[in-house]
Write an enzyme that holds these catalytic residues in place. Structure first.
Site, mmCIF file in Angstrom:
data_model
loop_
_atom_site.group_PDB
_atom_site.id
_atom_site.type_symbol
_atom_site.label_atom_id
_atom_site.label_comp_id
_atom_site.label_asym_id
_atom_site.label_seq_id
_atom_site.Cartn_x
_atom_site.Cartn_y
_atom_site.Cartn_z
ATOM 1 N N TYR A 94 0.843 -1.212 0.000
ATOM 2 C CA TYR A 94 0.000 0.000 0.000
ATOM 3 C C TYR A 94 0.869 1.249 0.000
ATOM 4 C CZ TYR A 94 0.789 0.754 5.064
ATOM 5 O OH TYR A 94 1.350 0.994 6.300
ATOM 6 N N CYS A 95 0.288 2.324 -0.540
ATOM 7 C CA CYS A 95 0.898 3.652 -0.485
ATOM 8 C C CYS A 95 -0.138 4.607 0.086
ATOM 9 C CB CYS A 95 1.415 4.090 -1.854
ATOM 10 S SG CYS A 95 0.149 4.245 -3.130
ATOM 11 N N TRP A 96 -0.048 5.893 -0.226
ATOM 12 C CA TRP A 96 -0.945 6.872 0.388
ATOM 13 C C TRP A 96 -2.400 6.681 -0.047
ATOM 14 C CZ3 TRP A 96 -0.590 9.934 4.419
ATOM 15 C CH2 TRP A 96 -1.543 10.957 4.582
#
Length: 350
Positions: A94-96
């Site tokens: 996951y990222c932002w």
């Protein structure tokens, strides 16, 4: 396809071997999904650089430069932390927002042969779930508060109650602060968001059918603010009051705050703000006791001249209801174990 998680529990029970946070180290340090590891697609400086190019030059140039940076960093991760992963390894990335950073990293991992997936909405999805649990919905748990004057061993009592099978959440432990003027602890406090992540994780381990025991706190522990759902539940909760005489409490505080008594200048600086409310003469007396290394006398004076009056004023304002009162005796290990056994009996009745 990105995986959509509708509840915190479903996210905790994701079933993947590793959760990878590819946001910058600064983003990870502020908060992250508990148990995730940090393998940033960009460093703090690289992310700032790409963001500046995106705004001041063009989105195309930013994506091209960002892709080159990401590829180099992923190569470093493949040669380093991921070098020993076999073909059966399943990472969740996951990222932002669940967009380009996590998507690009996942494509590379999939091309290697790993069954990698992403979180739909990324960290923002996770944060919304935490926020919803602590700010928008009442908690589905019953709480019982361990209350009492400063120095009655409440935190140690929680530990003994847990040893006897009670459901306990140590809020001061999560906040890394002892909840008083002298409460600062080594390492400093976590961010507000990380405290809330830890709190949600601890709550997820609890059985709603059984009471959760926490220490009575004000609405803030150091600079950490207790979320509304928890604070409201604590205000309505029954309390078990712990008592002990001033002598025992003074000895206990001297042991519990041994780290501060070893740093006299730090201890004096912590007491300095009390000049406004207790006066210069009183603080000078405390400083003299510090210079004399008479820390038991210092603790007794702080109890009688500061902590107990403050507690009495707070109690008068809130009018708490006590389900039981327990004498913690000498506040040594045996006395605290006995008090915990009595508290456990009270919990069964509640």
């Amino acid at each position: 396809m990105p995986i959509a998680f509708e509840t915190l529990q479903s996210l905790y029970d994701h079933g993947f071997d590793t959760v990878i946070d590819v946001r910058s180290p600064a983003e990870f340090a502020e908060d992250h999904i508990p148990g995730a590891i940090s393998l940033p697609a960009m460093s703090n400086e690289e992310r700032a650089e790409v963001g500046t190019i995106y705004k001041q030059v063009s989105p195309f140039d930013a994506r091209k430069i960002g892709a080159a940076i990401l590829a180099r960093n992923v190569a470093t991760h493949l040669d380093g932390p991921l070098a020993d992963k076999d073909g059966s390894w399943r990472p969740l990335v996951y990222c932002w927002r669940g967009g380009q950073r996590s998507g690009s990293v996942t494509i590379i991992l999939q091309q290697v042969g790993w069954r990698a997936d992403t979180i739909k909405g990324g960290y923002q999805t996770y944060r919304r779930l935490v926020f919803g649990a602590l700010y928008e919905q009442p908690l589905p748990y019953r709480f019982v508060l361990i209350d009492g004057n400063t120095g009655t061993g409440k935190t140690d009592l929680l530990r003994h109650i847990k040893d006897l099978g009670g459901q306990v959440i140590d809020l001061e432990g999560l906040a890394n602060h002892r909840g008083s003027l002298l409460g600062s602890m080594q390492g400093g406090q976590p961010s507000q968001k990380w405290f809330e992540s830890l709190l949600c994780l601890e709550l997820s381990k609890c059985d709603p059918a059984r009471p959760i025991v926490v220490e009575a706190e004000s609405s803030k522990i150091g600079r950490i603010v207790l979320p509304p759902s928890l604070w409201e539940a604590m205000c309505k909760a029954p309390r078990i009051e712990v008592t002990a005489d001033v002598e025992a409490r003074g000895r206990y505080l001297t042991r519990a705050y041994g780290d501060l008594t070893a740093e006299r200048d730090t201890l004096k600086s912590c007491l300095a703000p009390l000049r406004r409310i207790r006066g210069n003469e009183q603080v000078d007396t405390w400083n003299a006791l510090i210079d004399q290394s008479d820390f038991v006398a210092l603790a007794r004076s702080l109890i009688v001249d500061h902590y107990d009056p403050t507690y009495s004023k707070s109690r008068a304002a809130h009018e708490p209801v006590f389900a039981a009162r327990i004498d913690a005796g000498a506040l040594d290990e045996e006395s605290l174990k006995h008090a915990a056994a009595r508290a456990t009996e009270v919990l069964r009745e509640l």
